[in-house]
Design an enzyme around this catalytic site. Structure first.
Site, PDB file in Angstrom:
ATOM      1  N   ASN A  79       0.818  -1.090  -0.076  1.00  0.00           N
ATOM      2  CA  ASN A  79      -0.030   0.044   0.046  1.00  0.00           C
ATOM      3  C   ASN A  79       0.760   1.190   0.041  1.00  0.00           C
ATOM      4  O   ASN A  79       1.952   1.285   0.705  1.00  0.00           O
ATOM      5  CB  ASN A  79      -0.863   0.059   1.289  1.00  0.00           C
ATOM      6  CG  ASN A  79      -1.660  -1.108   1.475  1.00  0.00           C
ATOM      7  OD1 ASN A  79      -2.083  -1.839   0.511  1.00  0.00           O
ATOM      8  ND2 ASN A  79      -1.320  -1.899   2.584  1.00  0.00           N
ATOM      9  N   HIS A  98      11.341  -5.439  -0.141  1.00  0.00           N
ATOM     10  CA  HIS A  98      10.510  -5.957  -1.484  1.00  0.00           C
ATOM     11  C   HIS A  98       9.374  -4.844  -1.588  1.00  0.00           C
ATOM     12  O   HIS A  98       9.144  -4.360  -2.620  1.00  0.00           O
ATOM     13  CB  HIS A  98       9.950  -7.209  -1.209  1.00  0.00           C
ATOM     14  CG  HIS A  98       9.195  -7.751  -2.196  1.00  0.00           C
ATOM     15  ND1 HIS A  98       9.538  -8.667  -3.261  1.00  0.00           N
ATOM     16  CD2 HIS A  98       7.765  -7.661  -2.484  1.00  0.00           C
ATOM     17  CE1 HIS A  98       8.318  -8.904  -3.982  1.00  0.00           C
ATOM     18  NE2 HIS A  98       7.315  -8.388  -3.499  1.00  0.00           N
ATOM     19  N   GLU A  99       8.822  -4.566  -0.426  1.00  0.00           N
ATOM     20  CA  GLU A  99       7.395  -3.698  -0.072  1.00  0.00           C
ATOM     21  C   GLU A  99       8.060  -2.482  -0.620  1.00  0.00           C
ATOM     22  O   GLU A  99       7.074  -1.642  -1.277  1.00  0.00           O
ATOM     23  CB  GLU A  99       6.872  -3.712   1.020  1.00  0.00           C
ATOM     24  CG  GLU A  99       6.323  -5.192   1.446  1.00  0.00           C
ATOM     25  CD  GLU A  99       5.584  -6.096   0.367  1.00  0.00           C
ATOM     26  OE1 GLU A  99       4.901  -5.446  -0.627  1.00  0.00           O
ATOM     27  OE2 GLU A  99       5.572  -7.201   0.208  1.00  0.00           O
ATOM     28  N   GLU A 115       5.687  -8.122  -9.299  1.00  0.00           N
ATOM     29  CA  GLU A 115       6.295  -9.072  -8.039  1.00  0.00           C
ATOM     30  C   GLU A 115       7.897  -9.374  -8.672  1.00  0.00           C
ATOM     31  O   GLU A 115       8.553  -9.613  -7.717  1.00  0.00           O
ATOM     32  CB  GLU A 115       5.360 -10.117  -8.059  1.00  0.00           C
ATOM     33  CG  GLU A 115       4.034  -9.666  -7.437  1.00  0.00           C
ATOM     34  CD  GLU A 115       4.238  -8.873  -6.025  1.00  0.00           C
ATOM     35  OE1 GLU A 115       5.227  -8.965  -5.446  1.00  0.00           O
ATOM     36  OE2 GLU A 115       3.233  -8.614  -5.712  1.00  0.00           O
TER      37      GLU A 115
END
Length: 879
Positions: free
Chosen positions: A294, A326-327, A349
Site C-alpha cells: 500500500n 521488497h515492499e 512481483e
C-alpha cells in the site's frame, strides 16, 4: 573481460520482431466497461468496531467518456442505500456473484465530468480480505489480559470493493481522500498523514486525510488499533514502524532497513519517493499475505516486520530485511508505475523480488544473497518444467484467476529473468533504462513492452525479442553443450531445446537466450563470453585446451544445461575450482536432468561425494532440499531406510563441524545452516538428533533462555514429529498461550508435524477451530501435509472438516487449501478427488487443482524411477 556475441541468425530474427504493444487504457483487459472513469474519490467511513459494521458515503468525480445511461462498478458484500449522479437519483441493482453494482440513469448522461454520490453500509468480518477485524493479544500483555481489536485493510487483488463501491481494477487510477470516524482510543494510519482530527461524539473522533496521489484502488490502506511507532526519516520523508503498543521497539531493526533502503531506491530510480511519509504497519497474526505495498502505508504480518533478538531467529532477521526491501521496491514498481491488468502481476512481483535481493545484498554483503538466489532459480524451474506452468505474461479473466498468478513464475522466475536481462545489458544500462521507464510512466500503467522499450532505448539492444521470449511463452530452455579441441583452442557448440519434466506433450519453443560461458582457469583475455543462442547452433572459441567449460557462469541465465559426457567429466573433476554459484548450479542441473530422464540419477549422486569439505551455504541448501525431496518420494519404498542411512552419514559430519550451539562471531550463514541441518537429520530419522532435540526442549520448557532463537524451530519441529498425546497437548497449550506470532506459529507447525495418526486427525479440526490465525490456517495445514510424513491422512482429515475450515479462509485461501495439501502426495486417487471437489469448479480453482495434479503425477512417476536407481547405487556406495 566480457565478450558479448550475437549470432547472425539472432540478428535477423530480432530485426523482424513484431512491434511492442504499450499500455492502452481502452485495450487493457478487465471486467468493467470503460465508458466511465473515476478521477477522485472522497470516502467517508464510520466504523463501529464493537458491532463489526460500518457505514459509508462517497463522492466520486467521474468522467463519462461516451454518453451512457448505465454505470457499472464493483462492490462485494455491501448494501447500497442510494446513489445519485449530479444530484439526480439512480436506480441501483447489485450482483453479489459478479461483485458489481449497476446504477441506472433515467436518460443517458453526456460525455464529460460528473459527480457520483453513493450511500452504503457493510460488515467488518474477521476473514483477512477487504476491510476486516484482527483480534489479538499483544506479546507485551500480561497473560490472561484482554484482547485488542485492530481494523485492517487488504485489497489486492479485488477486495477494495468490500470497503467502498468503485472501479476496482488497476487501470482505473484516481486520487483518494479518506475521512474516518472511529473510537478515539485507536491510532489510525492511511496512505497519507493525518490532516486533522475532531471530536465526533462520546468516545469518537473524526480523522481526515488529504488526497492521495493518483493510484489504483488496491493500494488504498487503512489500519486502526492500539498501535505505537518508532520513527525516523530519510531526507524529507518521515519513516515509521507501527506495532501493537508495547512492541514498537521490536520495529527498530525494520526502521533501520527503511532508513538505508529509501535513499538507495531514490538514487537508483532517479525519482524521489513522492509521498510525505512511509509507514510499515505490523498486523498481528491474522494476515493472509506476507506483506502488502500500500502506497505510503505498507502492511506486514508482524513476524515479517518485528525483530526481537531474544525471541526471533536469525532467519527472521533476514526475512524482515528482504520483505521490507521488497515492499519498498513496490513503492515505485507497482505503486508509482502499475501494471495495466492482473496479467502483468509478474511485472510488479518479479521486479520487486529482484530489487529486494539487490538492495539486501548491497547492505548485507556477508549474507551472500546473490549466489543464494539459486534457491529461487531451482524452485521456479521445478514448476516451470511441468505441464501446468504458464507464461509470465498470461491472460487473466477475473480476480480468482489472478490469485493463482502470485506464484513461483511471477515472483521467482520474474526475478531471475530480470537478473538475466540486467547481466546481459550491464547494470548501468539496465539502471538507466529503469530510470527512463519511471519518468515516462509515473502515475500511470504499463505492460511488459513498455519496460522493454525503455531498456532498449538506453542500451540500443533488441531487448523486446530476448525478454519477450521468456515472458510470453512458458517453460525453460535447455542448452546442450559440446566441446572439442582444434588447433590449440577449445571450440564450444551450444544448441537449445525445451526442458520438461513429466510432460507427455511439450510444445516445441524457441527462446533468445543470453548464455554466459566460462573457461574455468582459462586465459583472461577470453575466459568469459556471452552469446545469444537461438534456434541455430552458436559457436564459441576459447584459447587453449583442457580447461573445463562452465555454461551459465555464475548462474546468470534462466535455463538448464546438458553437457556432453567429456565436458561434464571435466567439470566434475574440477568441481573444487568452481565458484559456489557454479557448484550449486551444476548440482541443481544434474538432479533436474535425472527428473527429465536425460541423465542417470548417478550423475547427481556422484557429485555428493565432493561435498566432504564443502562449506558453502548455497551448495548445502540445494543439497538438503534435494535430499528431502528424494526422501519424500521414497515414502513406502523398500529403499527409503537405506537412503536415509546414507544421507545421515553425509550430514552428520556437517553437524559436527557446526555444532549444536551457535559460536560467538561465527559466519552468519553458519548460523542459518545449522537449523536446516538439524531439522533435516530429524526428518531423516536420526535418533541421536531426536534425543538431543527432546532434551533441549525439556530444558527450554523450564527456562526459555536455554534454547537460542535459531534452534527453536528445528527443536520444536523434531519434538512435534515424535510427540505423544501429552507432548502434543503441551505444544498446543504453549501455542495458545503465546502472544507473538512467530512463537505461536512455531508451536502450531510443530503440532502439525506429528506422525501419530491420532494426532494428525486431531490437528485438522484444531486448525479449523479458529485457534490458528485465519490468514495462516491453509499454510499450517499444508505444512502438516509435508512434515507429518502422511499427506494422505491430512487430506482425508481436511475433507472431513472442510466446512469449518473454509469459514475462516479468504478467497485466496479457498483456492489454495486442497491443492496445497494434495501436491505432497503421490496417490492418483487424491488427484481424482481434487479434480472432483467443488473448490476446483471455478476458473482459479481449476488452475490450482491442475498444478497439484501435475505434482502428484510427477511424484508417482519419479518415485518408481528413484527406487530402481537408488537400489543399484546404494548397493555399491553404502557401507
Amino acid at each position: 573481460m566480457r565478450i558479448v556475441l550475437l549470432t547472425a541468425t539472432a540478428m535477423c530474427a530480432l530485426a523482424t520482431a513484431a512491434p511492442a504493444a504499450p499500455f492502452s487504457f481502452d485495450s487493457t483487459p478487465g471486467q468493467l466497461p470503460k465508458t466511465v472513469q473515476p478521477t477522485a474519490y472522497t470516502i467517508d467511513l464510520a466504523l463501529d468496531v464493537r458491532a463489526a459494521t460500518f457505514t459509508g458515503r462517497e463522492d466520486v468525480a467521474v468522467t463519462i467518456r461516451q454518453p451512457t445511461d448505465t454505470i457499472v462498478l464493483n462492490q462485494a458484500g455491501l448494501a447500497i442505500a442510494g446513489a445519485s449522479l449530479d444530484g439526480k437519483p439512480l436506480a441501483v441493482s447489485e450482483d453479489q456473484h459478479a461483485q458489481t453494482a449497476t446504477l441506472k440513469l433515467a436518460a443517458a448522461a453526456a460525455a464529460g465530468p460528473h459527480a457520483l454520490h453513493v450511500d452504503y453500509a457493510g460488515p467488518i468480518p474477521q476473514t483477512p480480505a477487504g476491510l476486516y477485524l484482527d483480534d489479538y493479544r499483544a506479546a507485551s500483555d500480561q497473560a490472561g489480559g484482554a484482547a485488542h481489536r485492530m481494523v485492517v485493510t487488504q485489497f489486492e487483488v479485488g477486495d477494495a470493493r468490500r470497503m467502498f463501491p468503485g472501479w476496482d481494477e488497476p487501470a482505473f487510477k484516481a486520487t483518494f481522500t479518506l475521512n474516518v470516524t472511529l473510537p478515539d482510543d485507536l491510532a489510525i494510519r492511511a496512505n497519507m498523514p493525518e490532516a486533522s482530527r475532531s471530536p465526533a461524539g462520546p468516545g469518537r473522533v473524526l480523522v481526515r486525510f488529504p488526497a492521495s496521489p493518483t493510484m489504483s484502488s488496491y493500494l488504498l490502506a487503512l489500519v486502526a488499533g492500539h498501535m505505537s511507532a518508532v520513527q525516523g526519516h530519510a531526507g524529507s520523508t518521515g519513516l515509521a514502524v507501527w506495532a501493537p503498543t508495547g512492541e514498537e521497539e521490536t520495529g527498530r531493526y525494520a526502521l533501520g532497513a527503511m532508513t538505508s533502503v529509501l535513499p538507495y531506491y531514490n538514487d537508483y530510480f532517479a525519482t524521489a519517493f513522492p509521498l510525505p511519509k512511509l509507514d510499515a504497519l505490523a498486523i498481528p497474526g491474522n494476515y493472509q499475505a506476507g506483506a502488502m505495498e500500500n502506497w505510503g502505508a505498507m502492511t506486514f504480518i508482524d513476524n515479517a516486520l518485528l525483530y526481537d533478538p531474544a525471541r526471533s531467529s536469525p532467519e527472521t532477521q533476514e526475512t524482515v530485511y528482504l520483505v521490507v526491501a521488497h515492499e519498498m521496491a513496490h513503492q515505485w514498481s507497482g505503486d508509482l508505475v502499475t501494471m495495466g491488468w492482473w496479467d502483468g502481476i509478474w511485472l510488479n512481483e518479479g521486479f520487486a523480488t529482484w530489487m529486494e535481493n539487490k538492495a539486501t545484498d548491497h547492505f548485507n554483503p556477508d549474507w551472500q544473497v546473490r549466489p543464494r538466489e539459486h534457491q529461487d532459480h531451482e524452485r521456479s524451474m521445478a514448476f516451470d518444467a511441468t505441464p501446468s506452468t504458464h507464461p509470465m505474461h498470461y491472460a487473466i479473466k477475473n480476480p480468482d484467476e489472478a490469485y493463482t498468478m502470485f506464484d513461483l513464475i511471477s515472483y521467482q522466475k520474474g526475478s531471475q529473468v530480470i537478473r538475466m536481462i540486467e547481466d546481459w545489458l550491464g547494470p548501468d544500462d539496465f539502471r538507466d533504462g529503469m530510470r527512463l521507464y519511471m519518468r515516462q510512466h509515473a502515475y500511470s500503467n504499463t505492460t511488459s513492452d513498455d519496460l522493454w522499450a525503455a531498456l532498449a532505448t538506453v542500451s540500443h539492444k533488441p531487448v523486446a525479442m530476448v525478454a519477450s521470449s521468456f515472458t510470453d511463452q512458458p517453460g525453460i530452455p535447455l542448452i546442450s553443450t559440446a566441446t572439442a579441441c582444434r588447433d590449440g583452442a577449445t571450440e564450444v557448440t551450444l544448441t537449445q531445446s525445451r526442458f520438461t519434466v513429466h510432460d507427455p506433450h511439450p510444445k516445441p519453443q524457441v527462446w533468445q537466450v543470453p548464455v554466459e560461458v566460462q573457461a574455468v582457469g582459462g586465459a583472461p583475455s577470453d575466459a568469459r563470453q556471452v552469446v545469444i543462442v537461438t534456434d541455430q547452433p552458436a559457436h564459441l572459441r576459447f584459447t587453449g585446451c583442457g580447461e573445463p567449460i562452465k555454461v551459465n557462469a555464475d548462474e546468470s541465465g534462466y535455463f538448464r544445461t546438458l553437457y556432453a559426457a567429456p565436458a561434464l567429466a571435466a567439470l566434475v573433476d574440477g568441481y573444487g575450482s568452481l565458484g559456489q554459484a557454479d557448484r550449486a548450479n551444476l548440482l541443481g542441473d544434474q538432479y533436474a536432468l535425472f527428473e527429465s530422464g536425460q541423465q542417470p540419477m548417478s550423475s547427481w549422486l556422484s557429485l555428493l561425494g565432493h561435498l566432504t569439505d564443502e562449506r558453502s551455504y548455497t551448495v548445502w541448501h540445494d543439497t538438503i532440499a534435494r535430499i528431502v525431496q528424494v526422501d519424500q518420494r521414497e515414502r513406502g519404498q523398500p529403499t527409503r531406510e537405506a537412503w536415509r542411512s546414507y544421507t545421515r552419514g553425509l550430514l552428520n559430519p556437517l553437524l559436527r563441524r557446526l555444532g549444536w550451539t551457535p559460536k560467538p562471531g561465527e559466519p552468519v550463514l553458519d548460523t542459518l545452516l545449522r537449523p536446516d541441518v538439524i531439522l533435516t537429520l530429524g526428518r531423516l530419522g536420526d535418533r541421536e538428533v531426536a534425543v538431543e532435540a527432546q532434551a533441549r526442549y525439556a530444558a527450554y520448557r523450564q527456562d526459555p533462555a536455554a534454547l537460542p532463537p535459531s534452534l527453536r524451530e528445528p527443536v520444536l519441529m523434531i519434538v512435534g514429529m515424535h510427540a505423544d498425546h501429552a507432548t502434543w497437548e503441551q505444544l498446543r497449550d504453549a501455542g495458545l498461550a503465546a502472544s507473538g506470532t512467530e512463537e505461536k506459529l512455531r508451536y502450531f507447525a510443530a503440532m502439525g508435524a506429528a506422525h501419530d495418526p491420532a494426532l494428525i486427525a486431531g490437528f485438522v479440526p484444531f486448525a479449523g477451530s479458529g485457534a490458528i490465525p485465519n490468514g495462516r490456517i491453509d499454510r499450517m495445514l499444508q505444512s502438516a501435509a509435508e512434515y507429518s510424513d502422511a499427506p494422505e491422512r491430512v487430506w482425508a482429515a481436511v475433507l472431513a472438516n472442510q466446512a469449518p475450515i473454509r469459514a475462516h479462509l479468504t478467497p485466496w485461501g479457498q483456492i489454495t487449501l486442497l491443492p496445497g495439501i494434495a501436491r505432497n502426495s503421490n496417490d492418483p486417487a487424491i488427484a481424482q478427488a481434487l479434480l472432483a471437489d467443488p473448490s476446483a469448479s471455478g476458473s482459479g480453482g481449476r488452475i490450482a487443482a491442475a498444478r497439484a495434479v501435475d505434482a502428484i503425477g510427477s511424484n508417482q512417476a519419479l518415485s518408481a524411477r528413484m527406487q530402481a536407481a537408488l537400489s543399484q547405487w546404494l548397493s555399491v556406495h553404502q557401507g
